[in-house]
Design a protein around this motif. Sequence first.
Motif, PDB file in Angstrom:
ATOM      1  N   UNK A 142       0.834  -1.217  -0.081  1.00  0.00           N
ATOM      2  CA  UNK A 142       0.108  -0.040   0.025  1.00  0.00           C
ATOM      3  C   UNK A 142       0.865   1.206   0.018  1.00  0.00           C
ATOM      4  N   UNK A 143       2.009   1.240   0.774  1.00  0.00           N
ATOM      5  CA  UNK A 143       2.938   2.248   0.843  1.00  0.00           C
ATOM      6  C   UNK A 143       3.542   2.627  -0.393  1.00  0.00           C
ATOM      7  N   UNK A 144       3.997   1.593  -1.211  1.00  0.00           N
ATOM      8  CA  UNK A 144       4.836   1.924  -2.511  1.00  0.00           C
ATOM      9  C   UNK A 144       3.671   2.210  -3.580  1.00  0.00           C
ATOM     10  N   UNK A 145       2.487   1.690  -3.623  1.00  0.00           N
ATOM     11  CA  UNK A 145       1.563   1.956  -4.682  1.00  0.00           C
ATOM     12  C   UNK A 145       0.989   3.106  -4.595  1.00  0.00           C
ATOM     13  N   UNK A 146       0.835   3.673  -3.277  1.00  0.00           N
ATOM     14  CA  UNK A 146       0.202   5.077  -3.073  1.00  0.00           C
ATOM     15  C   UNK A 146       1.429   6.137  -3.531  1.00  0.00           C
ATOM     16  N   UNK A 147       2.521   5.633  -3.188  1.00  0.00           N
ATOM     17  CA  UNK A 147       3.704   6.930  -3.724  1.00  0.00           C
ATOM     18  C   UNK A 147       3.684   6.731  -5.142  1.00  0.00           C
ATOM     19  N   UNK A 148       3.400   5.597  -5.686  1.00  0.00           N
ATOM     20  CA  UNK A 148       3.575   5.584  -7.288  1.00  0.00           C
ATOM     21  C   UNK A 148       2.473   6.396  -7.967  1.00  0.00           C
ATOM     22  N   UNK A 149       1.208   6.504  -7.144  1.00  0.00           N
ATOM     23  CA  UNK A 149       0.178   7.207  -7.658  1.00  0.00           C
ATOM     24  C   UNK A 149       0.083   8.586  -7.357  1.00  0.00           C
ATOM     25  N   UNK A 151       9.305   7.012  -7.305  1.00  0.00           N
ATOM     26  CA  UNK A 151       8.532   6.336  -6.202  1.00  0.00           C
ATOM     27  C   UNK A 151       9.416   6.176  -4.879  1.00  0.00           C
ATOM     28  N   UNK A 152      10.700   5.562  -5.398  1.00  0.00           N
ATOM     29  CA  UNK A 152      11.718   5.441  -4.478  1.00  0.00           C
ATOM     30  C   UNK A 152      12.288   6.567  -3.476  1.00  0.00           C
ATOM     31  N   UNK A 153      12.308   7.702  -4.454  1.00  0.00           N
ATOM     32  CA  UNK A 153      12.703   8.765  -3.855  1.00  0.00           C
ATOM     33  C   UNK A 153      11.673   9.174  -2.774  1.00  0.00           C
ATOM     34  N   UNK A 154      10.411   9.131  -3.218  1.00  0.00           N
ATOM     35  CA  UNK A 154       9.244   9.670  -2.403  1.00  0.00           C
ATOM     36  C   UNK A 154       9.379   8.861  -1.101  1.00  0.00           C
ATOM     37  N   UNK A 155       9.575   7.638  -1.094  1.00  0.00           N
ATOM     38  CA  UNK A 155       9.663   6.773  -0.179  1.00  0.00           C
ATOM     39  C   UNK A 155      10.930   7.055   1.053  1.00  0.00           C
ATOM     40  N   UNK A 156      11.951   7.053   0.507  1.00  0.00           N
ATOM     41  CA  UNK A 156      13.220   7.360   0.889  1.00  0.00           C
ATOM     42  C   UNK A 156      13.808   8.502   1.323  1.00  0.00           C
ATOM     43  N   UNK A 157      13.634   9.458   0.430  1.00  0.00           N
ATOM     44  CA  UNK A 157      14.162  10.871   0.604  1.00  0.00           C
ATOM     45  C   UNK A 157      13.879  11.427   1.851  1.00  0.00           C
ATOM     46  N   UNK A 158      12.220  11.439   2.307  1.00  0.00           N
ATOM     47  CA  UNK A 158      12.029  12.294   3.601  1.00  0.00           C
ATOM     48  C   UNK A 158      12.841  11.801   4.981  1.00  0.00           C
ATOM     49  N   UNK A 159      13.136  10.190   4.781  1.00  0.00           N
ATOM     50  CA  UNK A 159      13.928   9.920   5.960  1.00  0.00           C
ATOM     51  C   UNK A 159      15.280  10.517   6.102  1.00  0.00           C
TER      52      UNK A 159
END
Length: 320
Positions: free
Chosen positions: A21-28, A183-191
């Motif tokens: 859900x996290x990955x697919x939400x970020x992809x959208x 998508x990866x940047x959106x998931x990882x960059x904030x951290x």
Amino acid sequence: MPVVALLVADGVPGHQLTAPATVLDAAAAGPGPAAYELRICAIAPAVTTAGPVPLGITATHGLDGLADAATVVVAGQDGVPGDPPPEVAAAVRAAAARGAGIAAVGTGAFTLAATGLLDGRRATTEWCHIPELARRHPRVTVDPGGTPVTDGPFLTASGVLGGLDLFLRLVEYDHGPSAAARTARQLIAPVYAHAGATRAEIDREIAGTAGLEPTLRWLAENLHRPLPLDSIAAHARMSVRSLNRRFHEQTGFTPLQYLLRARVERARELLADGEGTVEEIAARTGFGSAAGFRRHFRRLTGTAPAAVRGTGRPAQDRHA
């Protein structure tokens, strides 16, 4: 909108429910959205997650949810699962027969292998269960590399962080590398945006809790370099003795046995793609000489490098 059907059973790790859900939400989200419909599918409407704090969830669909899915993902379970119920195996086989992409996260590879669909193909699972997967399913070529493995329409992954690697690969296949990178940047960059941490620093920080994953990834990225045992131990931040023990526990091999197999597998991919001469490929994969490369390649694969050249890797388009 592509449908992703996540097939779950009692004992599914909770993070394997949240990661997709996290990955697919970020992809959208963001420019050029890559939207998906995610379905949670199970035999019974109620499923209980694995410990330490088991949670009850309600599946959105039964096995009928697989019938029109573009991709079916078989989630893992706590420990090594037994063979799936006949109706589960039949539903997964039917999805594969109509051309759906089939994937497995972590120990979901055992469930997928039990259907027979992975016979004669490459696959992977959690590092600590790699020897058991090879023992129980000898017709499957078990890859200890630690990265997602694609063979035809089948994609398997170790289940790192609930399968983030697998679902990012899914986005890449369906929407291209740029969508996956965004998508990866959106998931990882904030951290890490304000931490100033390099990839190596991040790896060192998580090495204590993520097992050998950072070191396995580092090895895969540096196969062309000399990698003596003490250098591998230094990257893993442990003694050589502890490194040998951890490698055997998680991969079934010593570090140098694992490294040799990773080099041979990478060379096999390059040969199949026709990327260079045997001598060039030997150098690119860290072998000291073409003669040594040929000897190790034949011993581990049962064939000569020349027999593999130009044969082509498995199709990357799982929906072809």
